[in-house]
Design a protein around this motif. Structure first.
Motif, PDB file in Angstrom:
ATOM      1  N   GLY A   1     -21.639 -26.088 -24.889  1.00  0.00           N
ATOM      2  CA  GLY A   1     -21.530 -26.549 -26.261  1.00  0.00           C
ATOM      3  C   GLY A   1     -22.725 -26.246 -27.142  1.00  0.00           C
ATOM      4  N   THR A   2     -23.677 -25.464 -26.634  1.00  0.00           N
ATOM      5  CA  THR A   2     -24.841 -25.063 -27.428  1.00  0.00           C
ATOM      6  C   THR A   2     -24.961 -23.553 -27.346  1.00  0.00           C
ATOM      7  N   PRO A   3     -24.140 -22.821 -28.096  1.00  0.00           N
ATOM      8  CA  PRO A   3     -24.100 -21.366 -27.948  1.00  0.00           C
ATOM      9  C   PRO A   3     -25.437 -20.712 -28.268  1.00  0.00           C
ATOM     10  N   ALA A   4     -25.730 -19.646 -27.549  1.00  0.00           N
ATOM     11  CA  ALA A   4     -26.929 -18.850 -27.783  1.00  0.00           C
ATOM     12  C   ALA A   4     -26.655 -17.787 -28.830  1.00  0.00           C
ATOM     13  N   TYR A   5     -27.722 -17.237 -29.384  1.00  0.00           N
ATOM     14  CA  TYR A   5     -27.644 -16.042 -30.216  1.00  0.00           C
ATOM     15  C   TYR A   5     -28.064 -14.858 -29.351  1.00  0.00           C
TER      16      TYR A   5
ATOM     17  N   ALA B   1     -37.857 -20.889 -37.390  1.00  0.00           N
ATOM     18  CA  ALA B   1     -37.984 -21.850 -38.473  1.00  0.00           C
ATOM     19  C   ALA B   1     -36.819 -22.818 -38.565  1.00  0.00           C
ATOM     20  N   THR B   2     -35.600 -22.334 -38.295  1.00  0.00           N
ATOM     21  CA  THR B   2     -34.409 -23.142 -38.591  1.00  0.00           C
ATOM     22  C   THR B   2     -33.456 -23.341 -37.421  1.00  0.00           C
ATOM     23  N   GLY B   3     -33.619 -22.559 -36.351  1.00  0.00           N
ATOM     24  CA  GLY B   3     -32.672 -22.629 -35.243  1.00  0.00           C
ATOM     25  C   GLY B   3     -31.515 -21.667 -35.379  1.00  0.00           C
ATOM     26  N   THR B   4     -31.477 -20.914 -36.464  1.00  0.00           N
ATOM     27  CA  THR B   4     -30.472 -19.874 -36.649  1.00  0.00           C
ATOM     28  C   THR B   4     -31.157 -18.620 -37.174  1.00  0.00           C
ATOM     29  N   PRO B   5     -30.785 -17.437 -36.682  1.00  0.00           N
ATOM     30  CA  PRO B   5     -31.425 -16.196 -37.134  1.00  0.00           C
ATOM     31  C   PRO B   5     -30.836 -15.662 -38.428  1.00  0.00           C
ATOM     32  N   ASN B   6     -30.309 -16.534 -39.245  1.00  0.00           N
ATOM     33  CA  ASN B   6     -29.703 -16.155 -40.509  1.00  0.00           C
ATOM     34  C   ASN B   6     -30.567 -16.636 -41.670  1.00  0.00           C
ATOM     35  N   GLY B   7     -30.440 -15.944 -42.796  1.00  0.00           N
ATOM     36  CA  GLY B   7     -31.202 -16.338 -43.961  1.00  0.00           C
ATOM     37  C   GLY B   7     -31.068 -15.298 -45.050  1.00  0.00           C
ATOM     38  N   PRO B   8     -31.714 -15.524 -46.192  1.00  0.00           N
ATOM     39  CA  PRO B   8     -31.629 -14.583 -47.309  1.00  0.00           C
ATOM     40  C   PRO B   8     -32.060 -13.179 -46.902  1.00  0.00           C
ATOM     41  N   GLY B   9     -31.218 -12.208 -47.196  1.00  0.00           N
ATOM     42  CA  GLY B   9     -31.539 -10.826 -46.892  1.00  0.00           C
ATOM     43  C   GLY B   9     -31.278 -10.411 -45.463  1.00  0.00           C
ATOM     44  N   LEU B  10     -30.794 -11.328 -44.620  1.00  0.00           N
ATOM     45  CA  LEU B  10     -30.540 -11.026 -43.213  1.00  0.00           C
ATOM     46  C   LEU B  10     -29.039 -10.905 -42.966  1.00  0.00           C
ATOM     47  N   ALA B  11     -28.691 -10.104 -41.954  1.00  0.00           N
ATOM     48  CA  ALA B  11     -27.278  -9.935 -41.604  1.00  0.00           C
ATOM     49  C   ALA B  11     -26.706 -11.235 -41.045  1.00  0.00           C
ATOM     50  N   ASP B  12     -25.405 -11.399 -41.165  1.00  0.00           N
ATOM     51  CA  ASP B  12     -24.725 -12.580 -40.639  1.00  0.00           C
ATOM     52  C   ASP B  12     -24.647 -12.469 -39.120  1.00  0.00           C
ATOM     53  N   TRP B  13     -25.350 -13.361 -38.431  1.00  0.00           N
ATOM     54  CA  TRP B  13     -25.440 -13.322 -36.970  1.00  0.00           C
ATOM     55  C   TRP B  13     -24.792 -14.595 -36.441  1.00  0.00           C
ATOM     56  N   ARG B  14     -23.688 -14.424 -35.762  1.00  0.00           N
ATOM     57  CA  ARG B  14     -22.951 -15.579 -35.269  1.00  0.00           C
ATOM     58  C   ARG B  14     -23.315 -15.881 -33.813  1.00  0.00           C
ATOM     59  N   PRO B  15     -23.263 -17.143 -33.430  1.00  0.00           N
ATOM     60  CA  PRO B  15     -23.586 -17.488 -32.042  1.00  0.00           C
ATOM     61  C   PRO B  15     -22.543 -16.946 -31.071  1.00  0.00           C
ATOM     62  N   TYR B  16     -22.979 -16.778 -29.844  1.00  0.00           N
ATOM     63  CA  TYR B  16     -22.146 -16.198 -28.784  1.00  0.00           C
ATOM     64  C   TYR B  16     -21.212 -17.277 -28.244  1.00  0.00           C
TER      65      TYR B  16
ATOM     66  N   PRO C   1     -12.761 -12.527 -25.513  1.00  0.00           N
ATOM     67  CA  PRO C   1     -12.566 -11.069 -25.384  1.00  0.00           C
ATOM     68  C   PRO C   1     -13.490 -10.242 -26.277  1.00  0.00           C
ATOM     69  N   ALA C   2     -14.020 -10.845 -27.355  1.00  0.00           N
ATOM     70  CA  ALA C   2     -14.910 -10.108 -28.259  1.00  0.00           C
ATOM     71  C   ALA C   2     -16.138 -10.961 -28.541  1.00  0.00           C
ATOM     72  N   PRO C   3     -16.993 -11.167 -27.544  1.00  0.00           N
ATOM     73  CA  PRO C   3     -18.154 -12.037 -27.728  1.00  0.00           C
ATOM     74  C   PRO C   3     -19.106 -11.497 -28.793  1.00  0.00           C
ATOM     75  N   GLU C   4     -19.768 -12.398 -29.492  1.00  0.00           N
ATOM     76  CA  GLU C   4     -20.615 -12.025 -30.612  1.00  0.00           C
ATOM     77  C   GLU C   4     -21.985 -11.556 -30.119  1.00  0.00           C
ATOM     78  N   VAL C   5     -22.307 -10.301 -30.376  1.00  0.00           N
ATOM     79  CA  VAL C   5     -23.613  -9.730 -30.060  1.00  0.00           C
ATOM     80  C   VAL C   5     -24.107  -9.011 -31.312  1.00  0.00           C
ATOM     81  N   MET C   6     -25.369  -9.263 -31.689  1.00  0.00           N
ATOM     82  CA  MET C   6     -25.944  -8.583 -32.837  1.00  0.00           C
ATOM     83  C   MET C   6     -26.662  -7.311 -32.354  1.00  0.00           C
ATOM     84  N   TYR C   7     -26.282  -6.173 -32.915  1.00  0.00           N
ATOM     85  CA  TYR C   7     -26.881  -4.891 -32.541  1.00  0.00           C
ATOM     86  C   TYR C   7     -27.899  -4.483 -33.595  1.00  0.00           C
TER      87      TYR C   7
END
Length: 512
Positions: free
Chosen positions: A419-423, A485-500, A504-510
């Motif tokens: 219940g605590t997905p990683a990035y 800073a926030t616990g999420t790698p998202n922010g102004p000017g950054l790509a939308d990075w969703r937790p894993y 069948p299509a797990p979220e990975v940021m390339y």
């Protein structure tokens, strides 16, 4: 302005005052407040004399104001095995005054309570220094408006020799725990929040970061974890194996290896403390050379299972829920193992049988056979997918999986189930003009995390970075700083990075 400047130039720690210096960010690179750097701050007493092979002890302190403009010396070590990838550098080491750390803090009022990143360097538990310009935290601190801390910790035989009867073991890991305690007790004076600590690292540093985040003794000091290219397929050393490495090391020094765990161990320890550090390093280099083999990343000495800091293998502890609600950002580079195989002449002569032997010996848990030869099946499947690849290249791909990538996937799946997905990320950028020899090799992301391109003037893994590389550094370092800073790698000017979240299509940021 003058009062603010006076604050970040001189800071009071528990052991004495330190004076830092401004650390300018490249003009136009980051729109953020200036950063102050405090380098070479002792977090423990010098590990010399009776304190060699002893747990870290509190530093005795100093009077007056300590100049913190320069980093302390590296801990004793030999050359890095990855010089051919990262580039060569002179290592200025000394046992005396080597247990130091470095702090980069955005200028501001005391008590600002900024999030903190404590980041540990890699180097196969055998080399590296938190004070090297590779890991200068100026830009990362500015990107996220966070406090960045790097540190030295004991390496090789001085950090991981195992003498159980004398209580000698995992001293490097104990040093890192002492760094966390120093941060807890002192970081508020630098504008950091001791309750908002992210512990991170790359390779061996990632391994240690996760171990500290799940250990009963230290996990209460960790809020989030960043784990870059951790060798998750490398289990902690079993005590018997660690004792065998210690015995072989002592034999090379002309000391009785059979004393490990025996009545003469204390006497041998006294003799070890009297030897020059150069002799210890020379014997360790011989032991490392005797055991070296293409595709094997394990050094002779590294963290040993047992004790308060490693009672359970980190991956098992995560599976059992020991990470709790701590956030996790974890990933790899695409071609981890090229750093260890691509330039090894022995690997170029490998046959299929050579690769299968390594797979069966070093990845027994991955390639359990049953009624089928799982290693052979895996190898042949990979060979069909890459018909033009050499045997060494197939070993590189397979070992990247079992040592690095597969562990990231399993850890991410466990966190999602809890219940605590990683990035999760993968870094794909290789040097310009690369013919596929290196690709995105082990350590390739480091200049992009810290934005320290100029510190790698002759680095094959980096090449000649241009505008696109600097843009990538902003995206990569910015995401890591935002996570701190926030616990999420998202922010102004950054790509939308969703937790894993798996599936069948797990979220990975390339990146790359």
């Amino acid at each position: 302005m003058a009062a603010g400047r006076a604050w970040w130039r001189t800071v009071e720690t528990e052991r004495g005052r330190v004076c830092g210096e401004p650390a300018p960010v490249a003009e136009g690179d980051v729109d953020a407040p200036p950063v102050a750097a405090f380098r070479g701050i002792p977090y423990a007493a010098s590990p010399v004399g009776a304190l060699r092979f002893a747990p870290p002890r509190p530093h005795e302190g100093w009077s007056g104001v300590r100049d913190a403009a320069r980093p302390g010396p590296a801990v004793p070590q030999g050359p890095s095995r990855l010089e051919c990838v990262m580039g060569r550098r002179a290592v200025d080491w000394s046992e005396d005054d080597c247990l130091t750390l470095n702090v980069w803090s955005p200028a501001g009022a005391a008590g600002a309570g900024r999030p903190v990143l404590v980041w540990f360097h890699g180097g196969g538990f055998s080399s590296g220094s938190g004070g090297w310009d590779w890991y200068d935290g100026t830009r990362l601190a500015a990107l996220g408006d966070v406090v960045v801390v790097t540190a030295n910790y004991r390496l090789g035989p001085l950090g991981y020799l195992y003498l159980p009867e004398s209580g000698v073991g995992n001293l490097g890991l104990r040093d890192q725990a002492a760094v966390l305690r120093w941060v807890r007790d002192n970081i508020a004076a630098f504008g950091g929040d001791p309750a908002g600590v992210t512990v991170g690292g790359q390779s061996a540093g990632a391994y240690a970061a996760l171990a500290l985040a799940v250990a009963p003794e230290t996990r209460g000091m960790v809020r989030r974890v960043i784990a870059q290219s951790g060798p998750w397929g490398l289990p902690p050393q079993e005590p018997d194996a660690a004792a065998g490495s210690a015995a072989a090391f002592l034999d090379l020094l002309g000391l009785p290896g059979k004393a490990v765990g025996g009545a003469r161990e204390a006497e041998v320890l006294r003799e070890l403390r009297a030897l020059p550090a150069e002799r210890l390093l020379a014997a360790y280099a011989r032991l490392s050379a005797d055991r070296a083999r293409p595709g094997r990343i394990a050094p002779p000495m590294y963290p040993v299972l047992g004790g308060a800091l490693l009672p359970t293998p980190p991956r098992q502890a995560v599976a059992e829920g020991a990470l709790g609600g701590a956030g996790l950002l974890i990933g790899t580079v695409r071609d981890e193992m090229t750093a260890f195989v691509a330039f090894d002449e022995r690997a170029r002569a490998f046959t299929r049988d050579d690769v299968l032997r390594i797979m069966r010996e070093d990845a027994r848990d991955t390639f359990r056979g049953g009624d089928r030869d799982a290693a052979a099946c895996a190898y042949d499947d990979l060979a069909r997918l890459r018909p033009d690849a050499s045997h060494a290249e197939l070993l590189t791909e397979a070992a990247t999986g079992w040592l690095f990538r597969d562990g990231v996937t399993r850890i991410a799946e466990q966190r999602a189930a809890q219940g605590t997905p990683a990035y999760v990320y993968r870094f794909d950028r290789g040097p310009d003009g690369d013919d596929g020899t290196l690709g995105a090799t082990h350590c390739a992301e480091l200049p992009f995390l810290f934005g320290t391109f100029d510190a790698y003037p002759d680095s094959p893994m980096l090449g000649r970075p241009g505008t696109d590389a600097r843009r990538l550094a902003r995206a990569f370092g910015g995401a890591f700083a935002a996570f701190t800073a926030t616990g999420t790698p998202n922010g102004p000017g950054l790509a939308d990075w969703r937790p894993y979240c798996g599936g069948p299509a797990p979220e990975v940021m390339y990146f790359g």
